[in-house]
Write an enzyme that holds these catalytic residues in place. Sequence first.
Site, PDB file in Angstrom:
ATOM      1  N   TYR A 107       0.862  -1.178   0.000  1.00  0.00           N
ATOM      2  CA  TYR A 107       0.000   0.000   0.000  1.00  0.00           C
ATOM      3  C   TYR A 107       0.903   1.235   0.000  1.00  0.00           C
ATOM      4  CZ  TYR A 107      -3.409   3.423   1.801  1.00  0.00           C
ATOM      5  OH  TYR A 107      -4.206   4.527   1.982  1.00  0.00           O
ATOM      6  N   ASP A 150      -2.555  -1.368  -3.799  1.00  0.00           N
ATOM      7  CA  ASP A 150      -2.893   0.010  -4.129  1.00  0.00           C
ATOM      8  C   ASP A 150      -1.578   0.769  -4.182  1.00  0.00           C
ATOM      9  OD1 ASP A 150      -3.713   2.597  -4.343  1.00  0.00           O
ATOM     10  OD2 ASP A 150      -4.774   2.668  -2.414  1.00  0.00           O
ATOM     11  N   ASN A 152      -1.210   3.603  -5.757  1.00  0.00           N
ATOM     12  CA  ASN A 152      -1.556   5.020  -5.740  1.00  0.00           C
ATOM     13  C   ASN A 152      -0.924   5.824  -6.869  1.00  0.00           C
ATOM     14  OD1 ASN A 152      -3.494   6.096  -3.876  1.00  0.00           O
ATOM     15  ND2 ASN A 152      -2.241   5.241  -2.233  1.00  0.00           N
ATOM     16  N   HIS A 253     -12.236   2.152  -4.092  1.00  0.00           N
ATOM     17  CA  HIS A 253     -11.508   1.254  -4.985  1.00  0.00           C
ATOM     18  C   HIS A 253     -12.349   0.014  -5.263  1.00  0.00           C
ATOM     19  CE1 HIS A 253      -7.368   3.061  -4.373  1.00  0.00           C
ATOM     20  NE2 HIS A 253      -8.014   3.567  -3.340  1.00  0.00           N
TER      21      HIS A 253
END
Length: 262
Positions: A107, A150, A152, A253
């Site tokens: 993450y 994720d 990002n 998400h």
Amino acid sequence: MSFTLATWNINSVRLREGLVTRLLAEEMPDILCLQECKSPVEMIPLAQFQALGYRYIVARGQKGYNGVAILSKLPIVDAGDKDFAQLGHARHVAARLENGVTIHNTYVPAGGDIPDREVNVKFGQKLDYLTEMRDFFRWERPDRAILVGDLNIAPREDDVWNHKALLKIVSHTPIEVDHFNAVMEAGNWQDVTRHDLREGRLYSWWSYRAADWDTADKGRRLDHIWATPDILNASHQSRILRPVRGWDGPSDHVPVFATFDL
């Protein structure tokens, strides 16, 4: 061994326990990697997941923030974690399958709103996190490995709803994309989703700020599945479950899937 893997930023596993259970019951992935669990490991609500056959978990957590977990029907063992950029955050955990394949669940920090590390500490932390990921995979070159999460960052022009409009928006700035690509190059990682779905716009995130996310469709592909070259061609059936964004009380998400024959 054939297995289906999914990755999903759940934005609180306790708040959205019912959505996780629904996904597991309806889609039945063999492995589900969750990010932003926002829970200490001992407080992750496992009973419902275990009742559906997900007897194995490898996770790192903290109260109220971050947190990563790997739920699996298949036997897995804990393969450690890395505190990239020494943030003290629960943002990475790895697990190993019996066939030797290692799964990294990551993450990456979102990076705040201003793409300038001089005025935005969070953006600097994001770049530092990616730099240390790059250095780690350059030093410990992975093989028979999968990285999901994720991240990002939406790297490609067709990973965002409007490339030109987002060039100065965190998640699609050139410096972030450069750092993203450097991590990929360091580990020789390959983009599984785009290996299967080569052309066309793909999104896995839609902002809560949009009153009608579906009609506006201002999405970004922030959630990724990568593999090392030695197992890339074993992957297939990539898909992004857009309808999940329309479930009651959703995360912003949606899950991303891939199947591997190994």
